[in-house]
Design an enzyme around this catalytic site. Structure first.
Site, PDB file in Angstrom:
ATOM      1  N   ILE A  60      10.616  10.462  -5.084  1.00  7.46           N
ATOM      2  CA  ILE A  60      10.835   9.581  -3.929  1.00  7.46           C
ATOM      3  C   ILE A  60      12.324   9.278  -3.761  1.00  7.46           C
ATOM      4  O   ILE A  60      12.882   9.420  -2.680  1.00  7.46           O
ATOM      5  CB  ILE A  60       9.980   8.306  -4.055  1.00  7.46           C
ATOM      6  CG1 ILE A  60       8.505   8.693  -3.857  1.00  7.46           C
ATOM      7  CG2 ILE A  60      10.421   7.226  -3.068  1.00  7.46           C
ATOM      8  CD1 ILE A  60       7.501   7.618  -4.138  1.00  7.46           C
ATOM      9  N   VAL A  70      11.310  -0.551  -2.122  1.00  9.34           N
ATOM     10  CA  VAL A  70      10.130   0.242  -1.730  1.00  9.34           C
ATOM     11  C   VAL A  70       9.385   0.721  -2.978  1.00  9.34           C
ATOM     12  O   VAL A  70       8.547   1.612  -2.896  1.00  9.34           O
ATOM     13  CB  VAL A  70      10.544   1.467  -0.880  1.00  9.34           C
ATOM     14  CG1 VAL A  70      10.922   1.050   0.528  1.00  9.34           C
ATOM     15  CG2 VAL A  70      11.671   2.249  -1.543  1.00  9.34           C
ATOM     16  N   GLY A  71       9.742   0.136  -4.152  1.00  7.44           N
ATOM     17  CA  GLY A  71       9.104   0.564  -5.406  1.00  7.44           C
ATOM     18  C   GLY A  71       7.939  -0.342  -5.734  1.00  7.44           C
ATOM     19  O   GLY A  71       6.846  -0.207  -5.165  1.00  7.44           O
ATOM     20  N   ARG A  72       8.185  -1.281  -6.636  1.00  3.34           N
ATOM     21  CA  ARG A  72       7.159  -2.256  -6.984  1.00  3.34           C
ATOM     22  C   ARG A  72       7.782  -3.643  -7.000  1.00  3.34           C
ATOM     23  O   ARG A  72       8.920  -3.821  -7.457  1.00  3.34           O
ATOM     24  CB  ARG A  72       6.562  -1.937  -8.363  1.00  3.34           C
ATOM     25  CG  ARG A  72       5.556  -0.800  -8.334  1.00  3.34           C
ATOM     26  CD  ARG A  72       4.321  -1.179  -7.522  1.00  3.34           C
ATOM     27  NE  ARG A  72       3.294  -0.156  -7.504  1.00  3.34           N
ATOM     28  CZ  ARG A  72       3.070   0.663  -6.473  1.00  3.34           C
ATOM     29  NH1 ARG A  72       3.821   0.615  -5.395  1.00  3.34           N
ATOM     30  NH2 ARG A  72       2.080   1.538  -6.515  1.00  3.34           N
ATOM     31  N   GLU A 126       0.800  -9.710  -4.187  1.00  2.00           N
ATOM     32  CA  GLU A 126       0.419  -9.186  -2.867  1.00  2.00           C
ATOM     33  C   GLU A 126      -1.037  -9.530  -2.599  1.00  2.00           C
ATOM     34  O   GLU A 126      -1.859  -9.396  -3.512  1.00  2.00           O
ATOM     35  CB  GLU A 126       0.609  -7.669  -2.823  1.00  2.00           C
ATOM     36  CG  GLU A 126       2.079  -7.281  -2.949  1.00  2.00           C
ATOM     37  CD  GLU A 126       2.320  -5.774  -2.904  1.00  2.00           C
ATOM     38  OE1 GLU A 126       1.366  -5.020  -2.640  1.00  2.00           O
ATOM     39  OE2 GLU A 126       3.447  -5.361  -3.140  1.00  2.00           O
ATOM     40  N   HIS A 177       3.571  -3.723   2.334  1.00  2.00           N
ATOM     41  CA  HIS A 177       3.300  -2.562   1.469  1.00  2.00           C
ATOM     42  C   HIS A 177       2.787  -1.354   2.279  1.00  2.00           C
ATOM     43  O   HIS A 177       1.706  -0.828   2.022  1.00  2.00           O
ATOM     44  CB  HIS A 177       2.279  -2.943   0.386  1.00  2.00           C
ATOM     45  CG  HIS A 177       2.343  -2.065  -0.830  1.00  2.00           C
ATOM     46  ND1 HIS A 177       2.213  -2.528  -2.117  1.00  2.00           N
ATOM     47  CD2 HIS A 177       2.526  -0.726  -0.959  1.00  2.00           C
ATOM     48  CE1 HIS A 177       2.311  -1.521  -2.974  1.00  2.00           C
ATOM     49  NE2 HIS A 177       2.505  -0.409  -2.289  1.00  2.00           N
TER      50      HIS A 177
HETATM   51  O1  LIG Z   1       2.563   1.963  -3.246  1.00  2.00           O
HETATM   52  C1  LIG Z   1       1.946   2.916  -2.917  1.00  2.00           C
HETATM   53  C2  LIG Z   1       1.536   3.964  -3.812  1.00  2.00           C
HETATM   54  O2  LIG Z   1       1.605   3.771  -5.036  1.00  2.00           O
HETATM   55  O3  LIG Z   1       1.153   5.034  -3.321  1.00  2.00           O
END
Ligand SMILES: O=CC(=O)O
Length: 310
Positions: free
Chosen positions: A146, A223-225, A254, A273
């Protein structure tokens, strides 16, 4: 490895029911909504496909577990994993989706969309020069599939992205890669930091007060965790302008609770998310390919290293 009975659940179960059995008529499938799963389904199955473990049911007797998401923290974080259960994850268009998500907010900021929306409302003609992406310094945490895809996309706009990874090993297309403990100078100069990290023991609350204190008026995208960020430290960093704008797609809790100070913050953009969503077709392709490879004893690009937690 011999897989015969595959239990499929999670939000895509009905779509997968229309995609998988025709392709593998030699396998027995059960497609069940997560809240309707029974102990008997798990006793029957030798493989499980879902976004997360379900309720109290153990996965330890299974041969294969496949995560419908790219992230596998739902299976591993603060849970015990029996090492002989193979864990794989979906490989799909996540990098492409996340790169577009990041690019959209980088351009919104560089092209002053919010400023012009405000001036238009006021009927004011006020030129403010847009910034060029190619003149901005960007640091990407995470140099996996990613992170690399984000970097490749930014390169098309003339950016020379710097990466941060566990090893600090040079990885194209990053112009340099540092370990976290070596990243101080790059962070001090950064216009943007993009976090695309999995949640592990090492990354939990990695973005803490010390990290944010290295930044000077930078943008921060996660955009990770969510749990890689200490949210109180981020709020502090927004107050003292170490961070000028935060774009957050993931959160420690979340859905983000209504009382979170992030909701109403003028310099925070929140999305629920959605930066990368698993599509049923991508999921089906990844499942079928993984199953073929397991049966042929071929190497798996999507096998999770459970000891590393990603
Ligand atoms: O956060 C989304 C995934 O893990 O695909």
């Amino acid at each position: 490895m011999n897989i015969q009975r595959i239990l499929v659940t999670g939000r895509l179960y009905a779509e997968l029911a229309a995609l998988l059995p025709d392709k593998r008529p030699d396998k027995a499938f059960r497609f069940v909504a997560e809240d309707e799963l029974q102990e008997a389904d798990f006793a029957w199955a030798d493989a499980y496909i879902g976004f997360q473990p379900a309720g109290p049911f153990s996965l330890a007797h299974l041969r294969w577990v496949h995560s419908l998401g790219a992230g596998v923290d739902a299976f591993l974080w603060k849970r015990k994993w029996k090492p002989d259960v193979l864990l794989t994850r979906t490989i799909g268009s996540f990098g492409e989706q996340i790169a577009e998500y990041c690019l959209s907010y980088l351009l919104r900021d560089a092209q002053c969309h919010d400023v012009y929306a405000w001036y238009q409302e006021q009927r004011q003609w006020k030129p403010v020069a847009p910034k060029r992406l190619s003149e901005q310094r960007m640091v990407i945490y995470g140099t996996g599939e990613i992170g690399r895809r984000i970097a490749e996309t930014l390169r098309l706009f003339g950016v020379s992205p710097v990466g941060v990874s566990r090893s600090g090993r040079d990885t194209p297309p990053f112009s340099a890669v540092y370990r976290h403990d070596e990243a101080g100078e790059a962070l001090a100069r950064a216009d943007w930091v993009i976090a695309a990290l999995p949640l592990t023991e090492e990354t939990h609350h990695l973005f803490d007060e010390t990290f944010f204190s290295c930044l000077h008026n930078a943008g921060f995208i996660n955009v990770g965790r969510g749990a890689t960020v200490e949210e109180a430290a981020l709020v502090g960093a927004l107050e003292n302008r170490n961070v000028r704008l935060a774009v957050l797609d993931v959160f420690e809790e979340e859905p983000l609770p209504p009382h979170s100070p992030l909701w109403g913050h003028p310099h925070v953009i929140i999305t629920p998310h959605i930066a990368a969503l698993t599509a049923a077709e991508d999921a089906a392709r990844s499942i079928l390919d993984t199953l073929d490879r397991i049966e042929a004893g071929e190497p798996l690009a999507n096998a999770v290293d459970v000891s590393r937690q990603y």
